[in-house]
Design a protein around this motif. Structure first.
Motif, PDB file in Angstrom:
ATOM      1  N   THR A   1      -0.793  -1.798  -9.515  1.00 16.51           N
ATOM      2  CA  THR A   1      -2.008  -1.037 -10.370  1.00 16.51           C
ATOM      3  C   THR A   1      -1.415   0.670  -9.987  1.00 16.51           C
ATOM      4  N   TYR A   2      -0.596   0.702  -9.639  1.00 16.85           N
ATOM      5  CA  TYR A   2       0.900   2.301  -9.902  1.00 16.85           C
ATOM      6  C   TYR A   2       1.227   1.522 -10.713  1.00 16.85           C
ATOM      7  N   PRO A   3       1.959   0.606 -11.822  1.00 16.53           N
ATOM      8  CA  PRO A   3       2.661   1.006 -13.138  1.00 16.53           C
ATOM      9  C   PRO A   3       1.367   1.300 -14.536  1.00 16.53           C
TER      10      PRO A   3
ATOM     11  N   ARG B   1       0.306  -0.928  -0.100  1.00 20.32           N
ATOM     12  CA  ARG B   1       0.119   0.010   0.161  1.00 20.32           C
ATOM     13  C   ARG B   1       0.985   1.086  -0.306  1.00 20.32           C
ATOM     14  N   ASP B   2       2.473   1.173  -0.167  1.00 15.62           N
ATOM     15  CA  ASP B   2       3.206   2.490   0.004  1.00 15.62           C
ATOM     16  C   ASP B   2       3.507   2.324  -1.360  1.00 15.62           C
ATOM     17  N   TRP B   3       3.377   2.350  -2.669  1.00  9.81           N
ATOM     18  CA  TRP B   3       3.633   2.501  -3.875  1.00  9.81           C
ATOM     19  C   TRP B   3       3.682   3.772  -3.939  1.00  9.81           C
ATOM     20  N   LEU B   4       2.371   4.376  -3.227  1.00  6.66           N
ATOM     21  CA  LEU B   4       2.608   6.146  -3.432  1.00  6.66           C
ATOM     22  C   LEU B   4       2.717   6.410  -2.790  1.00  6.66           C
ATOM     23  N   PRO B   5       1.940   6.102  -0.878  1.00  9.16           N
ATOM     24  CA  PRO B   5       3.272   7.198   0.160  1.00  9.16           C
ATOM     25  C   PRO B   5       4.388   7.150   0.073  1.00  9.16           C
ATOM     26  N   LEU B   6       4.697   6.375  -0.163  1.00 11.16           N
ATOM     27  CA  LEU B   6       7.110   6.396  -0.096  1.00 11.16           C
ATOM     28  C   LEU B   6       7.181   6.681   1.401  1.00 11.16           C
ATOM     29  N   VAL B   7       6.818   5.594   1.923  1.00  8.33           N
ATOM     30  CA  VAL B   7       6.840   6.216   3.669  1.00  8.33           C
ATOM     31  C   VAL B   7       8.217   5.267   4.024  1.00  8.33           C
ATOM     32  N   HIS B   8       7.811   4.156   3.437  1.00 11.94           N
ATOM     33  CA  HIS B   8       9.794   3.682   3.694  1.00 11.94           C
ATOM     34  C   HIS B   8      10.815   3.540   2.993  1.00 11.94           C
ATOM     35  N   PRO B   9      11.746   2.659   3.102  1.00 11.87           N
ATOM     36  CA  PRO B   9      12.915   2.811   2.815  1.00 11.87           C
ATOM     37  C   PRO B   9      12.588   1.776   1.531  1.00 11.87           C
ATOM     38  N   GLU B  10      11.936   0.550   1.741  1.00 11.44           N
ATOM     39  CA  GLU B  10      11.836  -0.283   0.228  1.00 11.44           C
ATOM     40  C   GLU B  10      11.713   0.597  -0.856  1.00 11.44           C
ATOM     41  N   SER B  11      10.615   1.422  -0.152  1.00  8.52           N
ATOM     42  CA  SER B  11       9.178   1.900  -1.115  1.00  8.52           C
ATOM     43  C   SER B  11       9.980   3.131  -1.977  1.00  8.52           C
ATOM     44  N   GLN B  12      10.756   3.545  -0.976  1.00  6.14           N
ATOM     45  CA  GLN B  12      11.418   4.502  -1.933  1.00  6.14           C
ATOM     46  C   GLN B  12      12.686   4.446  -2.786  1.00  6.14           C
TER      47      GLN B  12
END
Length: 849
Positions: free
Chosen positions: A307-309, A214-225
Motif C-alpha cells: 500500500t505504501y507505494p 507494518r513498519d513502512w510508515l513508522p520506520l522504527v526498525h533499521p530494515e525499514s529505515q
C-alpha cells in the motif's frame, strides 16, 4: 568454477539425494544460463527448495553472483538488530550499470517529468517464516544474471530492476533453523508434525518480534529505515511484496478487495494493478496453478509494503502463496512442497518484469501524473498546509520531523509566531508543512483524522494519525505563515550546560528523554527524587514551573562511593536531549520544597516480562524493544510456564502483555496474588488487564448486573455475518482518553485528554473507588478510524487506565497498548509512569459511613 570443483559439487548434491525433495522450478523452459555464472546450488550445496537457506548462505550466493556477473551490483544498505546485513541488488545491462549512480541521482526529476527508464523494485519475505520468497529471489537473481536469451537482455537494456532479496533476515534465520532442525531424511507432510508447529517466537517477526510489514510508515526498525532511504532515491514505478498465507490456499495477487482500497489511491493505480494481474494470471495458467484475486486482502493501511507505494507514486503488488510452513505439508489442494511454493514466487517475479516492461510507458506516465495531480488536489483543498508544534518538548517534535523527512516530505521552520485555537506555534518550536507538494496524499493520510469511512472491514488498522501518536499539536492553516527554507535535516540542538554548583538539579518530566535519564541514574545507584506536585522555583534560567513527576537530583543525597552525579547527569542529558535546570535553592516559590516528603526518593525497578506460548509476541516485543532501545535497560524475559517455579520476590514489577492466561492453574494464580500482596506491581495490558480482574484480590468493582430481559435477537441473513462480526471488532483505531493529570500514572501530561491506540473488544471493570481511574475513554471516544456506534457506546466513559492497591502492592490495568508498534510516542510516558511511579500510589479509601 574449475571442472574439478564442479565435479565435487555434483557429487555432494548426489550424496544428499536421499534427503532431497523436488527442487524448485518456475524458471522459463528456454532459460539458457551462462555457465560462467554460478547457480544457487553451486554455492549453497543443495538445490533451491530442498532446504531452507540461512541468511549467511544467501549473502554468500549474492556475493559470488555479483563477482561473476557484470549485470549485477550488490550493495549493503544497512544492518538488522541481529547484525545481519541488509542487501540491495541492482540488475541492468553492463552499459547501464556503469552509469547507474547518475540514473539514480536523476530519478526524482525524471519521475516528475515522466521520463524513464522504468524502475521495478522486488521485495521478498518481509515475514521470515514466509520463506518461499527469499528462496525464489535466489533463482530470479540467477536468471537475470545468467540468461543469454533476448528477453532478459531487453529487460536489462530498458529497465532498472532492484531486488531486496530478504526483507527480514533475523526472522528468516529463526525460521530456517526451526524447520531444518526438524526435517527428517524423509520429511513428514502431516500438518501436526513438529516441523509445522513453529515455536515461540516464530520467524514471522523481526529481532524484537515486530511485524516489519507494518513498519513502512513508522520506520522504527533499521530494515525499514534502510529501505525508505533507497526508495526515496529510486522512486520505483512498481514495488512487489512476496508473502505466504495459510496452507489450505492457492495463490493470491492484487488487486485486492475493491471496496477496501484506500480512498486516496488514484483509480488509475488499481487499473494498472489489474493490467499487471493479466500477466500473473497468464504465467500461472501456463503452469496449471490455481489462483485468485480481488478477495481477502485489502490495500488500505499506508504502512504495508503493497500500500505504501500506492500512496507515494508507485504501484504496489501483493503476492500471497500458500505455505508449506516447512518442506512439505498436506493441504486441501493436495500435498504442497516448499519447492512448489518457490516456483510460484519465481513465476510471478517473471510476470511482474514481463508486465512492467510491456506497460513501461503507462507506468512512467502514471507516476508523473500522480505527482501532478497531488499538487492539484492540494490547490483545491480548503487549507494551505499544516503547522506542527513541539509541545514544549523539542525531542518529541524532532522525532516526528525526522520521520517525515525520511519519507521525503517538504518541511519549513516557521519564522513568525502563530496562535491557533489557544495553541502557540513559535519560531524554534514549530514547522510548516505545505499542502502543495508531491506527497499531498501521504500527508492527508497521516494528518487528517477520519471518522466516516466507506468500509467497515479492515485487514489491519483503520487509522494512523501521526501527530496524535506523538501527542503533538497540529493545525491546518489557510495562509502560510512566514517561514524559512525547506530543511533536509534538523540542526543539532544547543543544550545549555547547567551550573555545576547547585543544591539540586531539576529535570522536567514532560520531556521525551527524561525516562531514560532516570532509568540510567537509578540503575547506577543514584538517589533520585520525584515531585508529586507542580513545582515552581528559581533556577539558573529564572523562574520555572515543572509538572508532577519532575526529577530532583540532589548531590548531597548521593553515596560517597559513586562518581559525582553532576557530570553523569550532564552526559545523560546530552545523550537524550534533555534540558537540566539548576535550582538556586531548596526553597520553592510554590509547591513542595526540594526536601519535602512530597518529593520522595524513587527506588530502582527490577522488571520481569512474561513471554512464551500464549503471550502475544507482538505486544511482548513492543515492551522489550522499549526497555532495550528507549530506556536502554535490561528486562527479564520470564517464560510463562516458568511462572510457577520462579521466585517472584526478585522483581518489583511483573508485566503481563496481551495474551491467553486462562490456562494458568490455581498455583500460578496464587503466586500472582502473593506477588501483589507482598508489595509487587502487576502491570497488565489489553486483554491481560481484563484477565487479572479474575484474580482473588478483593477488587471493589461496581456492580453491573446485566439486563436479562433481552428478547430474541433480530433475524439476519447468513451472508450478513461477516460484516456484522467486523463491526464488533476494533482492528485498530485512535481513541480519546480523559486523563487525571494529578494521578501518578498520568504525571508529566499537561492536557486532560490523550489519544491512545485501541485494539480488541475487552472492557475493563470500573471500581467503586472514585480515585483509582487515571484514565477513562471520553464520552465520544473516537479520535480517528473506524468504531461502530454500538462499540463506541459500549466504551464511552469506561475505565482505560486503572491502578488499585492490594496489600502492599499495586495492580495497574491498561486497556490499551501504550507502546503500539514502537511509534506511539505520546503513550510512552504512561508506561514509564507505571514503572517508576507506581510504588508511590497511595491508598485512597474514604472512611465508611
Amino acid at each position: 568454477m574449475t571442472p574439478m570443483i564442479r565435479l565435487l559439487t555434483t557429487l555432494l548434491l548426489l550424496a544428499w539425494a536421499p534427503l532431497a525433495l523436488r527442487a524448485a522450478t518456475g524458471l522459463p523452459a528456454d532459460f539458457d544460463p551462462d555457465p560462467a555464472i554460478p547457480s544457487p546450488a553451486e554455492v549453497l550445496g543443495f538445490e533451491v527448495g530442498e532446504f531452507h537457506p540461512r541468511h549467511d548462505q544467501i549473502v554468500a550466493y549474492y556475493t559470488r553472483l555479483a563477482q561473476a556477473s557484470d549485470r549485477v551490483r550488490l550493495e549493503r544498505i544497512g544492518q538488522t538488530h541481529g547484525r545481519r546485513p541488509l542487501l540491495l541488488l541492482t540488475f541492468a545491462s553492463p552499459e547501464r550499470l556503469a552509469d547507474i549512480e547518475a540514473i539514480r541521482d536523476d530519478r526524482r526529476r525524471a519521475s516528475r517529468a515522466g521520463e524513464g527508464p522504468a524502475v521495478v523494485w522486488m521485495g521478498y519475505s518481509v515475514h521470515g517464516n514466509e520463506a518461499s520468497g527469499a528462496s525464489a529471489a535466489l533463482l530470479a537473481a540467477w536468471y537475470l544474471a545468467a540468461d543469454r536469451g533476448p528477453t532478459v537482455r531487453q529487460w536489462l537494456d530498458e529497465m532498472v530492476i532492484l531486488m531486496e532479496p530478504a526483507l527480514n533476515p533475523d526472522g528468516l534465520d529463526r525460521f530456517a533453523h526451526w524447520v531444518n532442525a526438524h526435517r527428517g531424511y524423509h520429511p513428514s507432510a502431516d500438518p501436526n508434525d513438529r516441523e509445522h508447529e513453529e515455536g515461540w517466537p516464530n520467524g514471522r517477526t523481526n529481532y524484537y518480534w515486530f511485524d516489519l510489514n507494518r513498519d513502512w510508515l513508522p520506520l522504527v526498525h533499521p530494515e525499514s529505515q534502510a529501505r525508505a532511504a533507497q526508495l526515496q532515491r529510486w522512486q520505483p514505478h512498481v514495488v512487489t511484496d512476496h508473502h505466504e498465507m495459510g496452507t489450505n490456499s492457492t495463490f493470491f495477487f492484487q488487486p485486492g478487495v475493491p471496496e477496501r482500497t484506500n480512498p486516496l489511491t488514484p483509480p488509475r493505480n488499481q487499473e494498472l494493478a489489474a493490467r499487471l494481474a493479466d500477466y500473473h494470471a497468464s504465467e500461472l495458467d501456463r503452469a496449471g496453478e490455481s489462483y485468485y484475486s480481488r478477495e481477502s486482502f485489502d490495500d488500505y493501511y499506508l504502512g504495508k509494503g503493497s500500500t505504501y507505494p500506492d500512496l507515494t507514486g508507485g504501484v504496489g503488488i501483493l503476492f500471497e502463496q500458500a505455505s508449506a510452513r516447512g518442506h512439505v505439508q498436506e493441504s486441501d489442494y493436495g500435498t504442497l512442497s516448499f519447492a512448489e511454493a518457490i516456483a510460484n514466487q519465481v513465476r510471478t517475479t517473471i510476470s511482474t518484469l514481463e508486465g512492467s516492461h510491456a506497460l513501461d510507458e503507462a507506468l512512467i506516465d502514471y507516476q508523473a501524473e500522480f505527482f501532478r495531480s497531488a499538487r492539484e488536489l492540494a490547490r483545491a483543498a480548503d487549507h494551505a498546509g499544516w503547522l506542527l508544534g513541539d509541545d514544549g518538548d523539542p525531542e518529541r517534535g524532532r522525532a516526528l520531523i525526522e520521520l517525515l523527512l525520511a519519507h521525503g516530505i517538504e518541511i519549513h521552520p516557521v519564522t513568525e509566531s502563530v496562535a491557533i485555537d489557544g495553541r502557540d506555534f513559535a519560531p524554534g518550536h514549530a514547522w510548516l508543512i505545505p499542502a502543495r507538494q508531491d506527497q499531498y496524499r501521504f500527508l492527508v493520510s497521516i494528518f487528517e483524522p477520519v471518522r466516516d469511512l466507506p468500509m467497515e472491514t479492515f485487514y489491519d488498522v483503520s487509522a494512523w494519525p501521526l501527530a496524535a501518536a506523538y501527542d503533538l499539536p497540529l493545525s491546518t492553516v489557510r495562509r502560510l505563515p512566514e517561514h524559512g527554507q525547506a530543511i533536509r535535516a534538523l540542526p543539532a540542538r544547543d543544550l545549555q550546560v547547567p551550573s555545576s554548583d547547585a543544591p539540586a538539579w531539576l529535570v522536567a518530566w514532560d520531556q521525551h528523554g527524561a525516562a531514560p535519564v532516570l532509568a540510567a541514574l537509578l540503575a547506577e545507584g543514584y538517589r533520585i527524587q520525584a515531585s508529586s506536585e507542580v513545582l515552581r522555583t528559581v533556577t539558573d534560567r529564572g523562574e520555572a514551573e515543572l509538572p508532577r513527576g519532575s526529577l530532583v537530583i540532589a548531590p548531597g543525597l548521593q553515596d560517597e562511593g559513586l562518581p559525582p552525579v553532576g557530570p553523569r547527569l550532564a552526559e545523560l542529558a546530552r545523550a537524550h536531549g534533555v534540558e537540566v535546570l539548576a535550582a538556586e535553592r531548596g526553597l520553592s516559590l510554590s509547591g513542595p520544597d526540594l526536601g519535602s516528603p512530597s518529593v520522595p526518593v524513587l527506588s530502582a525497578p527490577s522488571v520481569a516480562l512474561l513471554v512464551g506460548e500464549g503471550v502475544s509476541e507482538y505486544h511482548a516485543g513492543y515492551i522489550w524493544h522499549w526497555f532495550d532501545t528507549r530506556l536502554e535497560q535490561p528486562i527479564t524475559q520470564l517464560e510463562l510456564p516458568a511462572l510457577g517455579r520462579t521466585d517472584l520476590s526478585r522483581y518489583s514489577h511483573l508485566i503481563l502483555p496481551s495474551g491467553r492466561y486462562g490456562g494458568l492453574g490455581d498455583g500460578e494464580r496464587a503466586r500472582l496474588v502473593d506477588f501483589v500482596r507482598g508489595g509487587g506491581v502487576l502491570i497488565a495490558a489489553r486483554d491481560a488487564a481484563e484477565w487479572v480482574e479474575s484474580l482473588e484480590l478483593d477488587y471493589d468493582f461496581v456492580d453491573t448486573a446485566e439486563d436479562e430481559t433481552e428478547g430474541e435477537p433480530e433475524r439476519r441473513a447468513y451472508a450478513d455475518f461477516e460484516l456484522d462480526f467486523a463491526r464488533t471488532l476494533i482492528g485498530g483505531s485512535a481513541l480519546n482518553m480523559a486523563i487525571d493529570t494529578s494521578h501518578p500514572l498520568a504525571w508529566g501530561y499537561s492536557r486532560p485528554e490523550l489519544a491512545v491506540f485501541r485494539r480488541g473488544r475487552h472492557v475493563l471493570q470500573a471500581s467503586d473507588n472514585a480515585y483509582v481511574h487515571a484514565g477513562r475513554y471520553a464520552e465520544d471516544p473516537l479520535a480517528s478510524g473506524y468504531l461502530s456506534e454500538d462499540t463506541a457506546a459500549r466504551l464511552s466513559g469506561t475505565p482505560a487506565l486503572v491502578a488499585t492497591r492490594h496489600g502492599g502492592g499495586v495492580v495497574v490495568r491498561m486497556a490499551d497498548d501504550y507502546l503500539f508498534r514502537g511509534y506511539w510516542v505520546g503513550g510512552e510516558r504512561l508506561f514509564a509512569n507505571a514503572i517508576f511511579f507506581s510504588k508511590l500510589i497511595g491508598r485512597t479509601s474514604l472512611p465508611s459511613d
